[in-house]
Design a protein around this motif. Structure first.
Motif, PDB file in Angstrom:
ATOM      1  N   ASN A   1       0.869  -1.023   0.045  1.00 33.86           N
ATOM      2  CA  ASN A   1       0.016   0.213  -0.022  1.00 33.86           C
ATOM      3  C   ASN A   1       0.952   1.199   0.048  1.00 33.86           C
ATOM      4  N   THR A   2       0.128   2.416   0.083  1.00 32.34           N
ATOM      5  CA  THR A   2       1.025   3.820  -0.205  1.00 32.34           C
ATOM      6  C   THR A   2       1.820   3.877   1.013  1.00 32.34           C
ATOM      7  N   ALA A   3       1.286   3.673   2.153  1.00 32.48           N
ATOM      8  CA  ALA A   3       2.047   3.975   3.279  1.00 32.48           C
ATOM      9  C   ALA A   3       3.507   3.140   3.236  1.00 32.48           C
TER      10      ALA A   3
ATOM     11  N   LEU B   1      -2.657   7.355  10.351  1.00 34.25           N
ATOM     12  CA  LEU B   1      -2.727   8.438   9.495  1.00 34.25           C
ATOM     13  C   LEU B   1      -3.113   9.683  10.139  1.00 34.25           C
TER      14      LEU B   1
ATOM     15  N   LEU C   1      -3.701   5.121  -1.193  1.00 31.19           N
ATOM     16  CA  LEU C   1      -4.131   5.951   0.171  1.00 31.19           C
ATOM     17  C   LEU C   1      -5.521   6.621  -0.582  1.00 31.19           C
TER      18      LEU C   1
END
Length: 320
Positions: free
Chosen positions: A109-111, A176, A211
Motif C-alpha cells: 500500500n501507499t504507506a 494516518l 491511499l
C-alpha cells in the motif's frame, strides 16, 4: 480459397531465424552457412523450408548475393526482437538453474511504498545481491487479492482488510494524520475527525494511489466526496502546497514528521480506522520460494521503527 493459417502453424526454429539474420548481415548464403557451421546445401535447404513455412519468398537470390524481399524485411524486424528476447531468456534461466537468482514480486500500500519499505528494502537487497525485487503499489484490498490469485509473492497491507487464507504477520504501526497549514493564533487541536476535514479542500496523491482510494472509501461512507484542489505525486510535494494554505492533506505520521516545519502542523485523525498496523502477508505459492521467505523474515526483523512512530504523537505538540 486456402484456409487461413493459424498461429500454431508457424513453428519457426530459432536456429533458422539466426541463419536468416546471418544472410542479411553477411550478404550471401555461402557466408552465412560458413558462419553457422553449415554446408551450403544444408543452409539453402533450411532457408527454402523457412519460405515454405511462412508461405512466401523471403530472399531474392542472385550470383552476387541475397537480398530480402518485403516479406523478408518484415521477418527480419521480428527475428531481431525474438532473438534478443531468447538470449535474455537463456541468460535469466541459466542463472535460476544454477541456483543464483530469485525474483520476488512485492505489492504494497501507499504507506509502505512511500515510507516504511524503501530503507528496509535497500538493506535487504544490499545483503542479498542475488535476489531481485519487482515492486508495485496497490490498495490493501488489491494486495491481498493478488496474493490469493498468485500474481504476487509478498504483500504489505493495512489491517483494515481481512487477510484470511494468507500468512499475515503484524509489522509496523501506521497512523494516518492530517497535515494543516500553521496560521498565527491557531489553537492546538488534540484530534480531528476525517468528516470534519471534508469541509475543506484537499491536497492529495493521484486518484489511483492506494491511499487516495482508501480515503475516498471513507468519505463515501459519510456520503461525501473530497474536493481536491490538486493532486501531486508524493508526500514531499504536498507540504509546500499545504503550507501555502491551499488545503489540507492526509498522510502517514512518519511522512508528516519527516516533512514538518513551522509552516505546517500535524493533527491526529480521531477515526478508529486511522490507527492501524501494516501486515506482511504471503500466500501459499510464496511460502514455497526461499527468496520470499528470506525477504519476509528480514522485514520482520527490521521493526526497530515500528512501535514509537504512532504511539508518540500525543507527546508532540503541533507546530504553531
Amino acid at each position: 480459397m486456402p484456409a487461413a493459417r493459424r498461429v500454431s502453424d508457424y513453428r519457426i526454429e530459432p536456429f533458422d531465424l539466426r541463419l536468416f539474420a546471418a544472410v542479411l548481415e553477411l550478404g550471401t548464403i555461402t557466408a552465412a552457412a560458413e558462419a553457422m557451421s553449415l554446408s551450403l546445401a544444408a543452409a539453402s535447404a533450411r532457408l527454402k523450408a523457412l519460405e515454405t513455412l511462412v508461405g512466401t519468398r523471403l530472399l531474392e537470390r542472385s550470383k552476387t548475393g541475397a537480398l530480402p524481399t518485403a516479406a523478408g524485411r518484415a521477418l527480419a524486424r521480428h527475428a531481431q526482437r525474438v532473438l534478443v528476447e531468447l538470449e535474455s531468456l537463456h541468460v535469466e534461466m541459466a542463472s535460476f538453474a544454477g541456483g543464483l537468482r530469485g525474483t520476488v514480486r512485492v505489492l504494497c500500500n501507499t504507506a509502505a511504498l512511500s515510507e516504511a519499505l524503501p530503507p528496509r528494502l535497500g538493506r535487504f537487497l544490499a545483503a542479498h545481491p542475488d535476489i531481485d525485487i519487482e515492486l508495485q503499489e496497490a490498495s490493501s484490498a488489491a494486495v491481498l487479492d493478488a496474493l490469493r490469485r498468485g500474481v504476487a509473492d509478498l504483500g504489505i497491507a493495512a489491517d483494515h482488510v481481512d487477510p484470511s487464507g494468507l500468512d499475515a504477520r503484524p509489522w509496523l504501526a501506521d497512523q494516518l494524520v492530517a497535515l494543516m497549514p500553521a496560521r498565527h493564533g491557531d489553537q492546538p487541536v488534540a484530534a480531528v475527525r476525517y468528516v470534519e476535514l471534508l469541509e475543506q479542500p484537499f491536497v492529495g496523491l493521484p486518484r489511483d494511489s492506494g491511499l487516495s482510494r482508501f480515503l475516498l472509501q471513507q468519505a463515501s461512507r459519510a456520503g461525501r466526496v473530497p474536493q481536491h484542489r490538486v493532486r501531486v505525486g508524493n508526500f514531499d510535494a504536498m507540504v509546500p502546497i499545504v503550507a501555502a494554505g491551499v488545503g489540507v492533506a492526509v498522510m502517514p505520521l512518519s511522512a508528516a514528521r519527516r516533512r514538518q516545519d513551522a509552516s505546517v502542523r500535524i493533527v491526529p485523525l480521531a477515526d478508529a480506522w486511522a490507527r492501524r498496523r501494516l501486515l506482511v502477508c504471503t500466500g501459499a505459492m510464496g511460502e514455497e520460494m526461499p527468496a520470499v521467505r528470506l525477504l519476509r523474515d528480514a522485514l520482520m526483523e527490521m521493526r526497530e521503527l515500528s512501535e514509537g512512530d504512532a504511539d508518540g504523537l500525543g507527546a508532540r505538540k503541533p507546530a504553531s
